[in-house]
Write an enzyme that holds these catalytic residues in place. Structure first.
Site, PDB file in Angstrom:
ATOM      1  N   GLY A   1      -4.823   6.151   0.462  1.00  0.00           N
ATOM      2  CA  GLY A   1      -3.744   6.015  -0.510  1.00  0.00           C
ATOM      3  C   GLY A   1      -2.984   4.736  -0.248  1.00  0.00           C
TER       4      GLY A   1
ATOM      5  N   SER B   1      13.413   8.634 -17.904  1.00  0.00           N
ATOM      6  CA  SER B   1      14.027   8.709 -16.578  1.00  0.00           C
ATOM      7  C   SER B   1      15.332   9.522 -16.531  1.00  0.00           C
ATOM      8  CB  SER B   1      14.323   7.296 -16.095  1.00  0.00           C
ATOM      9  OG  SER B   1      15.180   7.346 -14.984  1.00  0.00           O
TER      10      SER B   1
ATOM     11  N   ARG C   1      17.395  18.937 -11.479  1.00  0.00           N
ATOM     12  CA  ARG C   1      16.364  19.052 -12.510  1.00  0.00           C
ATOM     13  C   ARG C   1      15.983  20.491 -12.840  1.00  0.00           C
ATOM     14  NH1 ARG C   1      12.646  14.056 -10.325  1.00  0.00           N
ATOM     15  NH2 ARG C   1      14.133  12.473 -10.993  1.00  0.00           N
TER      16      ARG C   1
ATOM     17  N   HIS D   1       6.214  17.437 -13.268  1.00  0.00           N
ATOM     18  CA  HIS D   1       6.528  16.075 -12.845  1.00  0.00           C
ATOM     19  C   HIS D   1       6.170  15.776 -11.383  1.00  0.00           C
ATOM     20  CE1 HIS D   1       8.710  12.328 -12.739  1.00  0.00           C
ATOM     21  NE2 HIS D   1       9.485  12.757 -11.764  1.00  0.00           N
TER      22      HIS D   1
ATOM     23  N   GLU E   1       4.250  12.097  -1.278  1.00  0.00           N
ATOM     24  CA  GLU E   1       4.197  13.316  -2.086  1.00  0.00           C
ATOM     25  C   GLU E   1       3.076  14.250  -1.626  1.00  0.00           C
ATOM     26  OE1 GLU E   1       4.439  12.521  -6.315  1.00  0.00           O
ATOM     27  OE2 GLU E   1       4.114  14.630  -6.811  1.00  0.00           O
TER      28      GLU E   1
HETATM   29  C1  FAD Z   1       6.901   8.857 -14.506  1.00  0.00           C
HETATM   30  C2  FAD Z   1       7.448   9.065 -13.139  1.00  0.00           C
HETATM   31  C3  FAD Z   1       8.650   8.471 -12.766  1.00  0.00           C
HETATM   32  C4  FAD Z   1       9.159   8.669 -11.494  1.00  0.00           C
HETATM   33  N1  FAD Z   1      10.351   8.086 -11.149  1.00  0.00           N
HETATM   34  C5  FAD Z   1      10.839   8.261  -9.904  1.00  0.00           C
HETATM   35  C6  FAD Z   1      12.072   7.651  -9.522  1.00  0.00           C
HETATM   36  O1  FAD Z   1      12.705   6.953 -10.287  1.00  0.00           O
HETATM   37  N2  FAD Z   1      12.517   7.866  -8.268  1.00  0.00           N
HETATM   38  C7  FAD Z   1      11.840   8.631  -7.361  1.00  0.00           C
HETATM   39  O2  FAD Z   1      12.290   8.781  -6.233  1.00  0.00           O
HETATM   40  N3  FAD Z   1      10.663   9.202  -7.701  1.00  0.00           N
HETATM   41  C8  FAD Z   1      10.146   9.028  -8.934  1.00  0.00           C
HETATM   42  N4  FAD Z   1       8.953   9.624  -9.271  1.00  0.00           N
HETATM   43  C9  FAD Z   1       8.147  10.265  -8.224  1.00  0.00           C
HETATM   44  C10 FAD Z   1       7.461   9.188  -7.390  1.00  0.00           C
HETATM   45  O3  FAD Z   1       7.050   8.143  -8.218  1.00  0.00           O
HETATM   46  C11 FAD Z   1       6.242   9.706  -6.641  1.00  0.00           C
HETATM   47  O4  FAD Z   1       6.536  10.906  -6.016  1.00  0.00           O
HETATM   48  C12 FAD Z   1       5.824   8.703  -5.576  1.00  0.00           C
HETATM   49  O5  FAD Z   1       5.679   7.416  -6.132  1.00  0.00           O
HETATM   50  C13 FAD Z   1       4.538   9.136  -4.895  1.00  0.00           C
HETATM   51  O6  FAD Z   1       4.146   8.117  -4.006  1.00  0.00           O
HETATM   52  P1  FAD Z   1       2.918   8.343  -3.033  1.00  0.00           P
HETATM   53  O7  FAD Z   1       2.734   7.067  -2.303  1.00  0.00           O
HETATM   54  O8  FAD Z   1       3.119   9.574  -2.259  1.00  0.00           O
HETATM   55  O9  FAD Z   1       1.683   8.620  -4.018  1.00  0.00           O
HETATM   56  P2  FAD Z   1       1.047   7.754  -5.209  1.00  0.00           P
HETATM   57  O10 FAD Z   1       1.890   6.629  -5.648  1.00  0.00           O
HETATM   58  O11 FAD Z   1       0.623   8.754  -6.228  1.00  0.00           O
HETATM   59  O12 FAD Z   1      -0.227   7.112  -4.559  1.00  0.00           O
HETATM   60  C14 FAD Z   1      -1.369   7.864  -4.270  1.00  0.00           C
HETATM   61  C15 FAD Z   1      -2.411   6.943  -3.695  1.00  0.00           C
HETATM   62  O13 FAD Z   1      -3.504   7.739  -3.253  1.00  0.00           O
HETATM   63  C16 FAD Z   1      -4.707   7.201  -3.752  1.00  0.00           C
HETATM   64  N5  FAD Z   1      -5.659   8.299  -3.878  1.00  0.00           N
HETATM   65  C17 FAD Z   1      -5.516   9.488  -4.524  1.00  0.00           C
HETATM   66  N6  FAD Z   1      -6.616  10.232  -4.361  1.00  0.00           N
HETATM   67  C18 FAD Z   1      -7.455   9.517  -3.588  1.00  0.00           C
HETATM   68  C19 FAD Z   1      -8.741   9.750  -3.070  1.00  0.00           C
HETATM   69  N7  FAD Z   1      -9.394  10.872  -3.276  1.00  0.00           N
HETATM   70  N8  FAD Z   1      -9.332   8.788  -2.315  1.00  0.00           N
HETATM   71  C20 FAD Z   1      -8.694   7.606  -2.077  1.00  0.00           C
HETATM   72  N9  FAD Z   1      -7.460   7.347  -2.534  1.00  0.00           N
HETATM   73  C21 FAD Z   1      -6.858   8.287  -3.280  1.00  0.00           C
HETATM   74  C22 FAD Z   1      -4.342   6.521  -5.043  1.00  0.00           C
HETATM   75  O14 FAD Z   1      -5.304   5.553  -5.345  1.00  0.00           O
HETATM   76  C23 FAD Z   1      -2.981   5.941  -4.681  1.00  0.00           C
HETATM   77  O15 FAD Z   1      -3.163   4.721  -4.027  1.00  0.00           O
HETATM   78  C24 FAD Z   1       8.451   9.453 -10.558  1.00  0.00           C
HETATM   79  C25 FAD Z   1       7.247  10.052 -10.930  1.00  0.00           C
HETATM   80  C26 FAD Z   1       6.768   9.884 -12.216  1.00  0.00           C
HETATM   81  C27 FAD Z   1       5.539  10.614 -12.611  1.00  0.00           C
END
Ligand code: FAD
Length: 645
Positions: free
Chosen positions: A40, A284, A337, A408, A432
């Site tokens: 990721g 948002s 929320r 969400h 997440e």
């Molecule tokens: C529309 C929207 C708006 C949001 N706005 C906010 C906000 O304003 N403030 C806030 O705090 N939160 C917000 N959130 C929540 C927040 O964006 C996410 O919880 C957060 O960005 C997740 O980050 P992450 O690095 O955990 O995962 P992600 O950004 O989802 O990254 C996951 C990574 O894992 C990789 N991956 C997945 N499966 C595999 C696999 N099988 N093999 C290899 N790689 C894989 C993907 O390629 C990616 O690189 C929002 C969410 C949404 C949907």
């Protein structure tokens, strides 16, 4: 399964300092001998990979997109929390920690949340140093706005593109390490299984999404930062590529799954408009700073609006029900929320909903535009207004937006201890993907905070405590039988899917699952509904394995196969979510069991029975999973009924 949260001793505010003072470190020369896989490259993964590379470890970083910049994190709009108290409105680390625990309905681990609140301020400094263009006020200080569940303004933002800007910052840090040779980036690779050697996570099996090749990668430790599983519901605000597959693979290899039933339903999304839709769009939460939520006070007006005989702007002020302000005067439109979503559903279920389907409420900016001027609203939310107009073909400066709750975020995920280590030694989870710090409900702008806290500031310490005992472990060859066996299992699954040759597309099944999940494991859950959901999911799963049609071959670029593999996992994960929801016979945060509510419709917890994290253990395909419990003890915070009135 042994659960040890490894919470350091001492007062909650001292635990992280104590931990850092006593953990084992790896010296610079030994770091060169140690490899870490980070799966990721969203905010959590990119931050972890860049930080571990900077420390001197050799990092292998994987993502499914063609660039880390396309991770779902880029979609985050509203902002990121930290208790800097720049507006001087009474914020503090304690208050951020308190709000987060209360917002999560007293179902989060206290020690983790305090650490999160402590390191949040460092994130802002780090990101500013990277050049993230946070909004600034007239005097030049970073500006703040308000998000739900807080009475202070602590959300740092870059217009409606905060995630994008933060990700560009993390990507710059990552690129530096790629250039230095400390991080090897593997784009367009999908992890399909975890390799375990002698009980420890030692590598992954990944599919090259361009060639279809199945590849093996070894390391001394594996970090999972693969995001959330909201797409189990088919329609969600998540990017289409988001999936719960890696978490599910780890669960099946022995990692406990924490609180699978905790998912977040966001109140301000563009309502569903038809059956053909595959994606929902978030408006948002920041919009609730200046937008007021209402429905008509009279059912006749709502009906007239639904059939197009009346416009919202024709409804007089005294005939509008600003139901959040009415029910929750202390927090008004900025209640958390889960509370806002339920209140909107309640009004729509009672017949006051608007829009063609009656499943929408208004988010109205008229009074803010009058008070502040259109240019101020445009400056604050211009890109969101433009996005809304493009999708709905209505100008939100002139007529209120229509919104409705949608799936969400997933608060549940892979269970981790204080060190972010799962129940499999050497397997860590961040962002997440882990069951995290948000309890039963996440407050707005806290996901970015948690993902970056995990990646920049927590893992770089805690993973060393594990790796310090691995300095004598030589690198593993991927020719070892453990790698070969896992690879073969992956190949067999792919062959099985391709050979079914049934009648229906993958989306047909994912949609069917989504319907069950939304109707029976969604905003309002009941014992009967959940029992039905478990049966129905089992039956869709069976049908899937008999009747799915996956076009193309294994050795080529094949998005249909990618979807099929994820859908197969979602069909199992959905059942665990329903099972977890069924056994949690209380309401808390986003988990609302209709049988358990206060007389005025609020979530009714049963702390005497359910003050714990549900940790699920996989026991095999045809046997029931086992539920373990991590008790939650609050040493600092007095547990109370949540009250936003
Ligand atoms: C529309 C929207 C708006 C949001 N706005 C906010 C906000 O304003 N403030 C806030 O705090 N939160 C917000 N959130 C929540 C927040 O964006 C996410 O919880 C957060 O960005 C997740 O980050 P992450 O690095 O955990 O995962 P992600 O950004 O989802 O990254 C996951 C990574 O894992 C990789 N991956 C997945 N499966 C595999 C696999 N099988 N093999 C290899 N790689 C894989 C993907 O390629 C990616 O690189 C929002 C969410 C949404 C949907």
């Amino acid at each position: 399964m042994k659960l040890d949260a490894k919470i350091p001793k001492g007062p909650v505010a001292q635990k992280w300092t104590t931990y850092k003072a006593h953990q084992n470190l790896v010296n610079p020369a030994n770091k060169l001998k140690l490899d870490v896989i980070v799966v990721g490259s969203g905010l959590a993964g990119a931050a972890a990979a860049a930080s571990l590379g900077e420390l001197g470890f050799n990092v292998l970083n994987f993502c499914i997109q063609d660039s880390p910049r396309r991770a779902h994190s880029i979609a985050a709009q509203g902002g990121i929390n930290a208790a800097k108290n720049y507006p001087n409105d009474g914020d503090s680390i304690y208050r951020l920690y308190y709000d987060t625990i209360k917002g999560g309905d007293y179902r989060a681990r206290e020690a983790n949340v305090h650490r999160l609140a402590e390191v949040a301020n460092d994130i802002i400094d780090q990101c500013v140093a990277q050049g993230v263009p946070f909004a600034r006020d007239y005097g030049g200080l970073l500006d703040n706005r308000s998000f739900g569940g807080a009475q202070v303004s602590r959300t740092f933002y870059a217009r409606g593109q905060t995630g994008q800007q933060l990700l560009l910052g993390a990507y710059s840090a990552l690129s530096r390490q790629i250039e230095k040779g400390k991080v090897k980036m593997y784009t367009r690779r999908e992890m399909l299984d975890l390799v375990i050697i002698d009980g420890k996570a030692r590598g992954i099996i990944a599919r090259n999404l361009v060639s279809g090749e199945i590849e093996k990668y070894a390391a001394h430790a594996v970090v999972i930062a693969t995001g959330g599983y909201g797409n189990v519901f088919f329609l969600s605000t998540n990017a289409m590529g988001c999936n719960g597959s890696v978490a599910w693979q780890c669960y099946k290899r022995g990692a406990a799954f924490g609180n699978p039933c905790y998912v977040q339903i966001h109140p301000t999304c563009i309502p569903v408009s038809g059956d053909y839709q595959s994606k929902l769009t978030l408006m948002s939460e920041s919009l609730r700073n200046d937008g007021r939520i209402w429905v008509p006070k009279n059912k006749e007006d709502a009906e007239a609006i639904r059939v197009g005989k009346l416009k919202p702007t024709q409804i007089k002020e005294e005939d509008r029900d600003y139901f959040l302000e009415r029910r929750y005067p202390a927090f008004g439109n900025l209640v958390p929320r889960d509370v806002a979503s339920r209140a909107a559903k309640e009004r729509c279920d009672a017949g006051y909903g608007v829009g063609e389907t009656g499943l929408a409420v208004y988010l109205d900016f008229a009074s803010s535009i009058q008070r502040l001027g259109k240019h101020v609203i445009e400056e604050r939310y211009g890109n969101l207004f433009q996005m809304y107009e493009k999708i709905v073909d209505n100008n939100p400066y002139e007529t209120p937006m229509m919104i409705y709750p949608a799936i969400h975020y997933s608060m549940g995920g892979i269970w981790v201890d204080y060190e972010l280590q799962t129940t499999i030694p050497g397997l860590f989870a961040a962002g997440e993907a882990n069951f995290s710090d948000h309890g039963a409900n996440r407050l707005g702008a806290s996901a970015l905070m948690q993902g970056l806290a995990d990646g920049y500031f927590v893992l770089p310490y805690t993973i060393q405590n594990y790796l310090s005992a691995e300095i004598r472990t030589p690198r593993f060859s991927t020719d070892r039988p453990e790698f070969e066996e896992t690879k073969k299992a992956v190949e067999a699954r792919i062959t099985k899917l391709l050979n079914i040759g049934g009648k229906h597309s993958v989306d047909y099944f994912q949609k069917k699952l989504g319907h069950i999940m939304w109707n029976k494991v969604g905003m309002g859950r009941t014992k009967e509904g959940l029992e039905e959901a478990i049966k129905e999911i089992k039956s869709v799963r069976k049908e899937f394995w008999n009747d799915v049609r996956v076009m193309g071959t294994a050795r080529e670029f094949n998005p249909e196969l990618e979807k099929a593999l994820r859908c197969a996992d979602h069909l199992e994960l959905g059942e665990l979510m329903a099972r977890d929801a069924l056994l949690r016979e209380e309401s808390c945060g986003g988990h609302f069991r209709e049988e358990h509510q206060t007389p005025d419709g609020e979530a009714l917890r049963h702390d005497d029975k359910f003050m714990y994290v549900s940790c699920w253990e996989y026991t095999g395909e045809d046997s029931e999973p086992i539920k373990h419990k991590e008790p939650l003890n609050y040493e600092e915070i007095v547990v109370a009924q949540r009250n936003y009135k």
